[in-house]
Enzyme design. Sequence first.
Site, PDB file in Angstrom:
ATOM      1  N   GLY A   1      -6.269 -20.930  -5.837  1.00  0.00           N
ATOM      2  CA  GLY A   1      -6.414 -20.947  -7.291  1.00  0.00           C
ATOM      3  C   GLY A   1      -6.263 -19.549  -7.889  1.00  0.00           C
ATOM      4  O   GLY A   1      -6.197 -19.394  -9.105  1.00  0.00           O
TER       5      GLY A   1
ATOM      6  N   PRO B   1      -0.626 -11.606 -11.562  1.00  0.00           N
ATOM      7  CA  PRO B   1       0.268 -11.371 -12.710  1.00  0.00           C
ATOM      8  C   PRO B   1       1.644 -10.908 -12.224  1.00  0.00           C
ATOM      9  O   PRO B   1       1.737 -10.063 -11.324  1.00  0.00           O
ATOM     10  CB  PRO B   1      -0.432 -10.249 -13.481  1.00  0.00           C
ATOM     11  CG  PRO B   1      -1.861 -10.303 -13.043  1.00  0.00           C
ATOM     12  CD  PRO B   1      -1.830 -10.757 -11.616  1.00  0.00           C
TER      13      PRO B   1
ATOM     14  N   LEU C   1       1.718  -2.622 -12.084  1.00  0.00           N
ATOM     15  CA  LEU C   1       2.064  -1.193 -12.136  1.00  0.00           C
ATOM     16  C   LEU C   1       2.238  -0.668 -10.717  1.00  0.00           C
ATOM     17  O   LEU C   1       1.322  -0.759  -9.904  1.00  0.00           O
ATOM     18  CB  LEU C   1       0.941  -0.401 -12.828  1.00  0.00           C
ATOM     19  CG  LEU C   1       1.217   1.112 -12.923  1.00  0.00           C
ATOM     20  CD1 LEU C   1       2.252   1.413 -14.008  1.00  0.00           C
ATOM     21  CD2 LEU C   1      -0.066   1.896 -13.194  1.00  0.00           C
ATOM     22  N   GLY C   2       3.412  -0.115 -10.419  1.00  0.00           N
ATOM     23  CA  GLY C   2       3.635   0.535  -9.126  1.00  0.00           C
ATOM     24  C   GLY C   2       3.029   1.926  -9.142  1.00  0.00           C
ATOM     25  O   GLY C   2       3.020   2.592 -10.187  1.00  0.00           O
TER      26      GLY C   2
ATOM     27  N   ASP D   1      -0.444  -1.995  -7.981  1.00  0.00           N
ATOM     28  CA  ASP D   1       0.005  -1.978  -6.591  1.00  0.00           C
ATOM     29  C   ASP D   1      -0.233  -0.592  -5.998  1.00  0.00           C
ATOM     30  O   ASP D   1       0.232   0.407  -6.551  1.00  0.00           O
ATOM     31  CB  ASP D   1       1.498  -2.318  -6.517  1.00  0.00           C
ATOM     32  CG  ASP D   1       1.963  -2.369  -5.077  1.00  0.00           C
ATOM     33  OD1 ASP D   1       1.767  -3.412  -4.439  1.00  0.00           O
ATOM     34  OD2 ASP D   1       2.490  -1.342  -4.576  1.00  0.00           O
TER      35      ASP D   1
ATOM     36  N   TYR E   1       0.517   6.389  -0.085  1.00  0.00           N
ATOM     37  CA  TYR E   1       0.918   7.069  -1.327  1.00  0.00           C
ATOM     38  C   TYR E   1       0.020   8.282  -1.604  1.00  0.00           C
ATOM     39  O   TYR E   1       0.303   9.082  -2.499  1.00  0.00           O
ATOM     40  CB  TYR E   1       0.884   6.118  -2.536  1.00  0.00           C
ATOM     41  CG  TYR E   1       1.747   4.881  -2.409  1.00  0.00           C
ATOM     42  CD1 TYR E   1       2.778   4.812  -1.479  1.00  0.00           C
ATOM     43  CD2 TYR E   1       1.523   3.754  -3.206  1.00  0.00           C
ATOM     44  CE1 TYR E   1       3.553   3.665  -1.347  1.00  0.00           C
ATOM     45  CE2 TYR E   1       2.301   2.611  -3.086  1.00  0.00           C
ATOM     46  CZ  TYR E   1       3.307   2.568  -2.151  1.00  0.00           C
ATOM     47  OH  TYR E   1       4.072   1.430  -2.033  1.00  0.00           O
TER      48      TYR E   1
ATOM     49  N   LYS F   1      -2.012  -1.444   0.986  1.00  0.00           N
ATOM     50  CA  LYS F   1      -1.233  -1.677   2.212  1.00  0.00           C
ATOM     51  C   LYS F   1      -1.756  -0.842   3.376  1.00  0.00           C
ATOM     52  O   LYS F   1      -2.116   0.326   3.192  1.00  0.00           O
ATOM     53  CB  LYS F   1       0.245  -1.337   1.957  1.00  0.00           C
ATOM     54  CG  LYS F   1       0.776  -2.004   0.709  1.00  0.00           C
ATOM     55  CD  LYS F   1       2.237  -1.722   0.426  1.00  0.00           C
ATOM     56  CE  LYS F   1       2.547  -2.107  -1.007  1.00  0.00           C
ATOM     57  NZ  LYS F   1       2.327  -1.031  -1.984  1.00  0.00           N
TER      58      LYS F   1
ATOM     59  N   HIS G   1       2.171  -2.673   5.787  1.00  0.00           N
ATOM     60  CA  HIS G   1       3.178  -1.963   4.981  1.00  0.00           C
ATOM     61  C   HIS G   1       4.589  -2.036   5.577  1.00  0.00           C
ATOM     62  O   HIS G   1       5.565  -2.213   4.861  1.00  0.00           O
ATOM     63  CB  HIS G   1       2.741  -0.498   4.819  1.00  0.00           C
ATOM     64  CG  HIS G   1       3.296   0.171   3.607  1.00  0.00           C
ATOM     65  ND1 HIS G   1       2.632   1.139   2.897  1.00  0.00           N
ATOM     66  CD2 HIS G   1       4.470   0.004   2.952  1.00  0.00           C
ATOM     67  CE1 HIS G   1       3.359   1.534   1.876  1.00  0.00           C
ATOM     68  NE2 HIS G   1       4.492   0.859   1.892  1.00  0.00           N
TER      69      HIS G   1
END
Length: 315
Positions: free
Chosen positions: A9, A13, A17-18, A43, A48, A77, A110
Amino acid sequence: MKYLKFNTGSKMPVIGLGTWKSSPGKVKNAVEEAIKVGYRHIDCAAVYQNEKEVGEGIKAGLKNNQVKREDLWITSKLWNNAHKKEDVIPALKQTLKDLQLDYLDLYLIHWPVAFRPGLEGFPENEDDYLSLEEVPIIETWNAMIEAKKQGLVKHIGVSNFSIKKLEDLIDQTEVFPEVNQVELHPYLHQDDLLQFCQTHKVHLTAYSPLGSGDRSPQMKADNEPSLLENETVVKIAKSHQCTPAQVLIKWSVERGVSVIPKSTNPERIKQNLASIEVELSADDMNQLKVLDKHFRYVNGKFFETTDKYQNIYDE
Ligand code: A2P
């Protein structure tokens, strides 16, 4: 906003946003601004190297806009240096700590590539890699399943997996990946992968939807084609009085996948979310269809310096 739905459920979205390449000093504001203008999907990834700052942005965004944690969809990730079964949950816990969260909505493996446990940075020699015989994906996947059982993540999936790698994995488990995050844009349609994933109820997320022009020079090939300046994309954008980036983002949404454009610029952050309102016609989609040239901006060659990993994408 549109959503991708899960069997529990939950709803992801379609535009998020990366944060890959979002530099320290900028990403906190970017995330806070994104939440302010209506993004509910962020995300992230440990590699990163900005999750602490992303966490600050999430915290500020929630507080200043009276948004609740459960209204957000946060993805992160597992990095390649934590594929061994005993390393997965500690790596996830570090990410949760950095993001100042007590659960993730989605956690992804990843890459189908394993490094020596704890390796900082990128491999420099053969010994820095572990082969998939040494750490099979199923070992990592079983630890991901355990993380889900412990309530640390709501959904689990993979990233950069080919059809072959997905097949290998689903042959060995009852718990299928719920998402595969891959590079997708009009130069790289990946129709076969899209169809395979639809058949097996694996959602796709599109990374590098705008061509990731801010990659480091080492990650760029000579004479890369530009998506944002592509004649067809520019022409379609003009006909809808929108921007080329909005055409590229909406193209993914039209194909039923989620998409994570990166920006740290407030104007572009807002613009990218507004792509949802652009109405691409069947004719626009047909014109974009013929742009497919199987071109990857992130070609995976950086992992193919060892005999242990050749042909990452099984092509
Ligand atoms: P910036 O962060 O300064 O906005 P991708 O999502 O494919 O990785 O692409 C990210 C790159 O695209 C970044 O250089 C980002 O720059 C730029 N970008 C993001 N949104 C837009 C936009 N709406 N128009 C043009 N460039 C954009």
